[in-house]
Design an enzyme around this catalytic site. Structure first.
Site, PDB file in Angstrom:
ATOM      1  CG  ASN A 184      -0.349  -0.120   2.509  1.00 16.79           C
ATOM      2  OD1 ASN A 184       0.766  -0.628   2.640  1.00 16.79           O
ATOM      3  ND2 ASN A 184      -1.041   0.335   3.540  1.00 16.79           N
ATOM      4  CD  GLU A 285       2.563   0.019  10.273  1.00 18.36           C
ATOM      5  OE1 GLU A 285       1.373  -0.390  10.352  1.00 18.36           O
ATOM      6  OE2 GLU A 285       3.074   0.429   9.238  1.00 18.36           O
ATOM      7  CB  CYS A 319      -1.533   0.449   8.514  1.00 14.92           C
ATOM      8  SG  CYS A 319      -0.183   1.621   8.361  1.00 14.92           S
TER       9      CYS A 319
END
Length: 514
Positions: A184, A285, A319
């Protein structure tokens, strides 16, 4: 290397879904990127290498193939680790200033080639060009930041309790770092990790997402042009089928000292188990499920603007996208009305290379099916569709606004990664916090309020690693990025980002004459 322009024709039968245009309008799109930046081989030890097979890279807006990339396997991954380990012994001897200068050159080359790098993102990831250009600027900013931080890796001299010795704390690079990144943000997720690693004196092996390897390989080309030595940066692209075996090498090889991963919580747990056998240093993450809270005192126009920026960037595929919208009862109806009008006015679906496009496709059809499933579940439990709600051609989804959403619905329990806005009504601050914190993850949280006391209470009470108050976009290289709970461990960006790639060595220098 030829400077000729490589033109890959993507014959498109995408229906342009921009309002006012015929639904059956057909277009042809071309990816025009100069040959040195359009790389399709792996990059190991300063050389471009082919693998035994290739895998296709698709334009998610059209489903058409735009390139075929070397499908690296465990042998190439091991070769990359060995090259990085060999290079580490010389790279760590570079002075901080020397590393700083090379990172700065890399940053300057990214800035010089920003238009072509943005094109790569748009065609392999689906982002609108304006967002792709924004990502390149954001991505380059990490190289700029860590080029400066490279010269600020300070140790300590500790006052000794004894007169015949000096106590020093030295900071040293951990060694080879495996860098595993998502699709992404195919450029920024690499520079945020690699910039910090190189600044600290580490070397890296990058495994980009199978959907978006072209951006990673272009970065490797620019790293070479910047003069970064062979073996310091290595890139091993691979298909979805090859990912487990490549990941096994990158997470278990004894020569790898550090793993940095951005991706799903489920995958992160698998990699953690792999890293445990050799007790590697790890930063992760992982998934988010960000609440976006609007209190009675909020400036509703600003809250709507923040919601649009936070939710619909990259069609909801970040995210830190707001996932659950909690709006206090007194302003609920007005917020929904204003947000619906903003969606109508600002959102335009289409191919990312079209100048009017603000919403591209989701990364693949599986992503679109997930969003549609969440919508269907919510409607079956009593939610109302105010805007959108439909899946369109390929992996396109209509931006969707739901009201009367309750905490038992699937969209409030799992991350969406799509353009869905489920709005929950709440009455009290305590109720909002209870809903916001009722999750196993905690990456980002957003809220709008003009009550200063409430701002402090809520900011401290939200169980997340990042809080954004009266602002829809919070990421910047100067600040930390990371979460709590099952959203991961460690921090990226800021002055703390380099620490993830360093060990602290205590040195006791004794036998001194008082």
């Amino acid at each position: 290397m030829s400077a000729a322009v490589c033109v890959l024709k993507t014959r498109c039968f995408l229906r342009q879904l921009l309002p006012g245009l015929p639904a059956a309008m057909h277009r042809s799109y071309s990816l025009d990127v100069s040959a040195p930046l359009l790389r399709t081989q792996g990059y190991v030890d300063g050389r471009w290498i082919s693998a035994a097979s290739v895998f296709p890279v698709l334009d998610p807006a059209t489903g058409q193939e735009i390139a075929r990339v070397s499908d690296c396997g465990p042998a190439e991954a091991k070769q990359a680790v060995d090259a990085a380990y060999k290079a580490f012994h010389s790279w760590k001897q570079y002075t901080a200033k020397e590393r700083s200068v090379l990172l700065r050159k890399w940053f300057e080359l990214m800035t010089l080639h920003k238009d072509e790098l943005a094109q790569l993102i748009t065609f392999e990831c689906g982002k609108p060009m304006c967002e792709s250009l924004g990502e390149i600027s954001y991505s380059a900013s990490f190289l700029e930041w860590f080029s400066e931080e490279a010269r600020r890796v300070y140790g300590d001299i500790v006052p000794s309790p004894a007169k015949d010795r000096k106590l020093l704390l030295l900071k040293q690079p951990v060694g080879v770092a495996s860098i595993i990144t998502p699709w992404n943000f195919p450029s920024a997720m690499i520079t945020r990790k690699v910039g910090a690693a190189l600044a600290a004196g580490c070397t890296v092996v990058v495994k980009p997402a199978e959907d978006t390897p072209l951006s990673a390989l272009a970065l490797a080309e620019l790293a070479e042009q910047a003069g970064i030595p062979a073996g310091v940066v290595n890139v091993v692209p691979c298909s979805r089928e090859s990912t487990p075996s490549v990941g096994q090498v990158l997470c278990t090889d004894p020569l790898v000292a550090k793993i940095s991963f951005t991706g799903s919580t489920a995958t992160g747990k698998v990699l953690l188990k792999m890293a445990a056998d050799t007790v590697k240093k790890v930063s992760m993450e992982l998934g988010g499920h960000a609440p976006f809270i609007v209190f009675d005192s909020a400036d509703l126009d600003k809250a709507v603007g923040g919601a649009m920026a936070s939710k619909f960037r990259n069609s909801g595929q970040t995210c830190v996208c707001s996932n659950r919208f909690l709006v206090q009862s007194a302003v609920y109806d007005r917020f929904v009305e204003k947000l619906g009008r903003a969606m109508d006015a600002e959102l335009r679906l289409g191919h990312g290379s079209e100048p009017n496009t603000t919403q591209g496709p989701l990364i693949n059809t599986r992503a679109a099916e997930k969003v549609l499933h969440q919508i269907s579940d919510a409607v079956s439990r009593g939610a109302k569709v105010v805007k959108g709600g439909k899946r369109l051609d390929g992996s396109f989804m209509e931006p969707t606004l739901l009201t009367d959403v309750t905490a038992d619905m699937l969209c409030t329990k799992e991350e969406t990664f799509g353009p869905l806005v489920p709005v929950i009504r709440f009455n009290t601050e305590e109720e909002a916090l209870a809903i916001a914190n009722a999750t196993s993850v905690g990456l980002a949280g957003y809220f709008y309020s003009q009550d200063v006391s409430q701002i402090w209470r809520v900011a401290e009470a939200l169980e997340v690693g990042m809080v954004s108050v009266n602002e829809g976009l919070l990421s910047t290289p100067e600040a930390t990025f990371g979460g709590v709970k099952e959203s991961g461990m460690g921090r990226e960006g800021s002055k703390y980002g380099v620490d993830e790639y360093l060990e602290v060595k205590y040195m006791c220098f004794g036998g001194l004459k008082p």
